[in-house]
Design an enzyme around this catalytic site. Structure first.
Site, short mmCIF file in Angstrom:
data_model
loop_
_atom_site.label_atom_id
_atom_site.label_comp_id
_atom_site.label_asym_id
_atom_site.label_seq_id
_atom_site.Cartn_x
_atom_site.Cartn_y
_atom_site.Cartn_z
N GLY A 44 15.65 23.40 0.84
CA GLY A 44 14.43 24.08 -0.31
C GLY A 44 13.33 23.32 -0.61
O GLY A 44 11.81 24.40 -0.31
N CYS A 45 12.67 22.57 0.35
CA CYS A 45 10.62 21.36 0.92
C CYS A 45 10.40 22.89 1.74
O CYS A 45 9.79 23.36 2.18
CB CYS A 45 11.36 20.72 1.46
SG CYS A 45 11.86 19.46 -0.27
N THR A 46 11.55 23.07 2.83
CA THR A 46 11.06 24.16 3.67
C THR A 46 10.98 25.25 3.43
O THR A 46 9.85 26.40 3.71
CB THR A 46 12.32 23.63 5.11
OG1 THR A 46 12.16 22.96 5.93
CG2 THR A 46 12.21 25.02 5.80
#
Length: 157
Positions: A44-46
């Site tokens: 998700g952060c990527t």
């Protein structure tokens, strides 16, 4: 947590190259999209980081700047930024002081911070807060909408 209409807390944070980034250096010059994310290299952060990267030109055209913040150390941020060609600063908040000032830290759990994006106008006032752990697309879309609203307000439209 800091809300719409609040003054954004100033902070100083370490970048991967050892320099320090201060929020106050942007005030009066650029609007800031300040996004807090749990961890480098997670799916998700990527995805979120790459969305901010891919729409950076649009953000710049709206007089905005992107700053990412997580508790990851500077070296991990450097590897993350290099792996995904992230052209904006990633601030290391190892002591969670910035997260605490904005009220996005978690008290327990495996993720150290909540996924929250603040749109800060040039005057240092928070104009939009976007919270969504799993609605990753909301962060970029709503942040750009907020920048458009700021631009319209500045031009009197």
């Amino acid at each position: 947590m800091i809300g719409v209409g609040d003054a954004a807390p100033d902070f100083t944070g370490a970048l991967a190259d050892g320099r320090l980034l201060r929020l106050r250096d942007f005030l009066g010059r650029r609007h800031v999209i300040l996004y807090f994310f749990p961890r480098d290299f997670t799916p998700g952060c990527t995805r979120e980081a790459c969305q901010f990267r891919d729409r950076r030109a649009e953000i710049a055209a709206l007089d905005g700047e992107v700053i990412g913040v997580s508790l990851d150390p500077p070296g991990r941020h450097a590897a993350f930024a290099q792996a995904y060609q992230l052209p904006y600063p990633l601030v290391s908040d190892g002591g969670a002081r910035i997260a605490a000032a904005y009220g996005v830290q978690r008290l327990r759990g495996w993720l150290p911070t909540r996924r929250v994006t603040f749109v800060i106008a040039k005057d240092g006032i928070v104009r939009r807060v976007i919270q969504s752990e799993f609605g990753i697309d909301r962060h970029i879309d709503e942040a750009i909408a907020a920048l458009r609203d700021l631009q319209a307000a500045c031009s009197g439209k």
